[in-house]
Design a protein around this motif. Structure first.
Motif, short mmCIF file in Angstrom:
data_model
loop_
_atom_site.label_atom_id
_atom_site.label_comp_id
_atom_site.label_asym_id
_atom_site.label_seq_id
_atom_site.Cartn_x
_atom_site.Cartn_y
_atom_site.Cartn_z
N ILE A 68 -81.60 -91.38 -11.50
CA ILE A 68 -82.36 -89.95 -11.57
C ILE A 68 -82.75 -89.43 -13.55
O ILE A 68 -83.92 -89.20 -14.11
CB ILE A 68 -82.06 -88.67 -10.76
CG1 ILE A 68 -82.32 -89.45 -9.09
CG2 ILE A 68 -82.99 -87.33 -11.78
CD1 ILE A 68 -81.99 -87.83 -8.39
N ALA A 69 -81.45 -89.65 -13.87
CA ALA A 69 -80.72 -89.29 -15.43
C ALA A 69 -81.91 -90.21 -16.02
O ALA A 69 -82.55 -90.13 -17.26
CB ALA A 69 -79.38 -89.23 -15.67
N GLU A 70 -81.77 -91.64 -15.69
CA GLU A 70 -82.12 -92.26 -16.61
C GLU A 70 -83.96 -92.62 -16.51
O GLU A 70 -84.70 -92.43 -17.49
CB GLU A 70 -81.84 -93.85 -15.94
CG GLU A 70 -83.27 -95.24 -16.84
CD GLU A 70 -82.17 -96.78 -15.79
OE1 GLU A 70 -83.01 -97.21 -16.96
OE2 GLU A 70 -81.52 -96.52 -15.57
N ILE A 71 -84.24 -91.60 -15.19
CA ILE A 71 -85.88 -91.53 -15.50
C ILE A 71 -86.32 -90.86 -16.12
O ILE A 71 -87.77 -90.32 -16.62
CB ILE A 71 -86.61 -91.11 -13.82
CG1 ILE A 71 -86.15 -93.04 -12.52
CG2 ILE A 71 -87.56 -90.56 -13.56
CD1 ILE A 71 -87.08 -92.31 -11.55
N GLU A 72 -85.37 -89.40 -15.87
CA GLU A 72 -85.85 -87.76 -17.07
C GLU A 72 -85.35 -88.51 -18.47
O GLU A 72 -86.46 -87.78 -18.82
CB GLU A 72 -84.27 -87.70 -16.67
CG GLU A 72 -85.00 -86.77 -14.98
CD GLU A 72 -83.63 -86.02 -14.75
OE1 GLU A 72 -83.77 -84.37 -13.84
OE2 GLU A 72 -82.49 -85.69 -15.12
N ALA A 73 -84.97 -89.20 -18.79
CA ALA A 73 -84.96 -90.30 -20.53
C ALA A 73 -85.97 -90.46 -20.68
O ALA A 73 -85.75 -90.88 -22.25
CB ALA A 73 -83.55 -90.72 -20.78
N LEU A 74 -87.16 -91.32 -19.93
CA LEU A 74 -88.13 -92.17 -20.45
C LEU A 74 -88.99 -90.66 -21.19
O LEU A 74 -88.84 -89.47 -20.72
CB LEU A 74 -88.88 -92.25 -19.09
CG LEU A 74 -87.86 -93.76 -18.27
CD1 LEU A 74 -88.90 -93.85 -16.98
CD2 LEU A 74 -87.49 -94.92 -19.29
N ASP A 75 -89.15 -91.03 -22.09
CA ASP A 75 -89.88 -91.04 -23.62
C ASP A 75 -91.28 -89.38 -22.76
O ASP A 75 -91.67 -88.65 -23.62
CB ASP A 75 -90.63 -91.31 -24.29
CG ASP A 75 -89.70 -92.05 -25.07
OD1 ASP A 75 -88.31 -91.99 -25.28
OD2 ASP A 75 -90.34 -93.28 -25.63
N SER A 76 -91.99 -90.17 -22.30
CA SER A 76 -93.66 -89.36 -21.38
C SER A 76 -92.87 -88.49 -20.69
O SER A 76 -93.79 -87.09 -19.92
CB SER A 76 -93.86 -90.14 -21.58
OG SER A 76 -93.69 -90.46 -20.03
N VAL A 77 -91.20 -89.14 -19.39
CA VAL A 77 -91.64 -87.87 -18.40
C VAL A 77 -91.14 -86.03 -18.87
O VAL A 77 -90.14 -85.83 -19.30
CB VAL A 77 -90.14 -88.36 -17.81
CG1 VAL A 77 -89.67 -87.06 -16.93
CG2 VAL A 77 -90.88 -89.46 -17.23
N HIS A 78 -92.21 -85.05 -18.41
CA HIS A 78 -91.26 -83.77 -17.95
C HIS A 78 -90.60 -83.27 -17.15
O HIS A 78 -89.88 -82.28 -17.17
CB HIS A 78 -92.87 -83.23 -18.42
CG HIS A 78 -93.01 -81.78 -18.11
ND1 HIS A 78 -92.89 -81.39 -18.89
CD2 HIS A 78 -93.20 -80.73 -16.97
CE1 HIS A 78 -93.43 -79.98 -18.98
NE2 HIS A 78 -92.97 -79.59 -17.51
N LEU A 79 -91.26 -84.35 -15.70
CA LEU A 79 -90.43 -83.65 -14.55
C LEU A 79 -90.35 -84.71 -13.71
O LEU A 79 -91.09 -84.78 -13.69
CB LEU A 79 -90.64 -82.17 -13.81
CG LEU A 79 -89.93 -81.53 -12.82
CD1 LEU A 79 -88.61 -80.55 -13.48
CD2 LEU A 79 -90.75 -80.27 -12.41
N VAL A 80 -88.72 -84.58 -12.77
CA VAL A 80 -88.63 -85.27 -11.81
C VAL A 80 -88.45 -84.62 -10.82
O VAL A 80 -87.46 -84.03 -10.88
CB VAL A 80 -87.87 -86.60 -12.07
CG1 VAL A 80 -87.72 -87.71 -10.74
CG2 VAL A 80 -88.24 -87.26 -13.32
N VAL A 81 -88.52 -84.84 -9.24
CA VAL A 81 -88.91 -83.93 -8.71
C VAL A 81 -88.07 -84.87 -7.33
O VAL A 81 -89.19 -85.47 -6.67
CB VAL A 81 -89.87 -83.09 -8.22
CG1 VAL A 81 -89.43 -82.65 -6.74
CG2 VAL A 81 -90.39 -81.80 -9.09
N PRO A 82 -87.31 -85.65 -6.87
CA PRO A 82 -87.09 -85.97 -5.37
C PRO A 82 -87.02 -85.45 -4.67
O PRO A 82 -87.25 -84.34 -4.44
CB PRO A 82 -84.84 -86.70 -5.68
CG PRO A 82 -85.50 -86.23 -6.97
CD PRO A 82 -86.02 -84.21 -7.69
N LYS A 83 -87.87 -85.94 -3.42
CA LYS A 83 -88.63 -84.68 -2.35
C LYS A 83 -87.69 -84.62 -1.54
O LYS A 83 -87.59 -84.17 0.22
CB LYS A 83 -89.81 -86.25 -1.52
CG LYS A 83 -91.10 -85.54 -2.62
CD LYS A 83 -92.29 -86.16 -2.32
CE LYS A 83 -92.79 -85.21 -1.57
NZ LYS A 83 -94.35 -85.63 -1.00
#
Length: 425
Positions: free
Chosen positions: A355-370
């Motif tokens: 999840i942290a790797e996804i959050e660190a991507l340049d364009s990512v504003h928010l990650v919500v696991p469902k």
């Protein structure tokens, strides 16, 4: 007359999921909120309202009883917070003499068959369709038309729940039988099923806020979906330019739709397909979009539907002066991404490093696991069974595309499943 010391009150009916954005939106304008639920018990199939945000909570009762209790608060409006509350919000606003859409066309704003037939009677472009309690009759209609694919769906649902794109009669029968007799996410029994002609073209999500028939286009997002069997899975939405086609054509069409359905007040969330003949409605909800994320929308569009709704009811003249007849602005490239899964089992834990790797991507504003530990994970068939929602924004389309691809690569690694139990000896 309301005391100058008492804050005005807005009533929200069934403020599930994105309806949770309305209390803070009203609070920013100095308006308190009261919650009403349309059912005896809260609907646990959706994200529950945060009842601590409300001045009062009015339990389920008859519309007349509920209106009498609400009158004590001298409310300025009654709004549906989510789909199940649409009809009750219409009735309560009518009983209380408040600005609203009235009850004459309430059913057409919930029942997908009545919705399309209302458009047809008004001369607004729409799909061909039939509803029936018989899978046999649904198949016979599709066969008589002789034009596949067709779409089978419940009369009332959301997020593509129960929707199937059927290439032939076998799939039509299977899809109809899968809907009939089931209960949808809103707790309503599917005693009939709907079949419609397939609308061929690009699909768009279109959000408006209206007040007295004056409207603001809050956002138009192009859907990207992929067909998996008979299911059209959400992949991502991308914001469109409001001044470039097909946005102006969609906006003009949506005014016809809203007028035909008697929607003169409040937020709406519609899905529209631009066919070779022009835009045609898939369906519309007289409530906030489920995809509203206020801070993200502010950054990408210069505003958001929740705050716009609150402004329209709390300060109608300001809404009319500043926003009526205008559209959102596209301030950056932006997408909302939904990830699918083929996994099946029980979630043991979430991999926080992934999840942290996804959050660190340049364009990512928010990650919500469902899904949370202990939840059952199933192969994705609709929006409710998507596994992640990721909001992305960037000035570069190339960065968005690169990050989208990486998110899809990482998505299946987010969830660790419990080991399967050994079979009993």
């Amino acid at each position: 007359m309301r005391s100058a010391q008492v804050r005005p009150v807005a009533v929200l009916v069934d403020a599930y999921t994105s309806g949770n954005h309305l209390p803070p939106a009203f609070a920013r304008l100095g308006v308190d909120v009261v919650h009403v639920q349309s059912t005896p018990e809260l609907m646990t199939s959706m994200r529950l309202p945060d009842l601590t945000a409300y001045r009062a909570v009015v339990p389920h009762g008859t519309p007349a009883e509920t209106a009498a209790r609400l009158a004590e608060f001298e409310p300025i409006c009654v709004i549906a917070g989510q789909e199940p509350g649409v009809e009750l919000a219409d009735e309560l606003s009518e009983l209380l003499g408040l600005p609203g859409n009235g009850t004459a066309l309430s059913r057409a704003r919930r029942d997908k068959y009545e919705m399309i037939e209302t458009l047809r009677r008004a001369g607004v472009r729409c799909a061909d369709q039939l509803k029936s309690d018989s899978a046999e009759e649904i198949v016979a209609w599709a066969e008589r038309r002789g034009a596949y694919p067709v779409v089978v769906k419940p009369l009332s649902s959301a997020a593509t729940e129960g929707v199937a794109v059927c290439p032939g009669p076998v799939e039509v029968r299977k899809a109809a039988e899968a809907v009939l007799g089931t209960v949808n996410i809103f707790g309503e029994r599917n005693d009939e099923v709907l079949v419609q002609s397939f609308l061929d073209g690009e699909e768009y999500m279109v959000d408006f806020v209206s007040y007295g028939g004056q409207r603001h286009a809050c956002g138009i997002w192009q859907y990207r979906k992929r067909l998996d069997g008979t299911h059209r899975l959400y992949d991502r939405d991308s914001v469109t330019e409001p001044d470039a086609e097909p946005a102006p054509e969609i906006i003009a069409y949506m005014h016809e739709v809203l007028d035909a359905l008697g929607i003169q007040y409040g937020p709406t969330h519609a899905e529209v397909i631009v066919t070779p003949q022009g835009p045609a409605l898939v369906e519309i909800g007289a409530r906030l979009s489920g995809g509203v994320l206020p801070d993200f929308n502010d950054l990408c569009l210069g505003g958001n539907q929740a705050d716009m709704t609150a402004l329209a009811y709390a300060r109608p003249q300001e809404f009319l002066d500043r926003h009526a007849g205008r559209t959102y602005r596209k301030l950056t490239e932006a997408s909302q991404i939904f990830t699918a899964t083929t996994l099946e089992g029980v979630v043991d834990s979430l991999d926080r490093e992934v999840i942290a790797e996804i959050e660190a991507l340049d364009s990512v504003h928010l990650v919500v696991p469902k899904l949370a530990p202990g939840s059952r994970i199933r192969p994705t068939v609709d929006l409710y069974t998507a596994t992640l929602v990721v909001w992305t924004r960037h000035d570069s389309v190339e960065v968005l595309e690169r990050d989208y691809a990486r998110i899809q690569e990482l998505a299946e690694r987010v969830y660790r499943l419990q080991p399967e139990s050994e079979p009993a000896a």
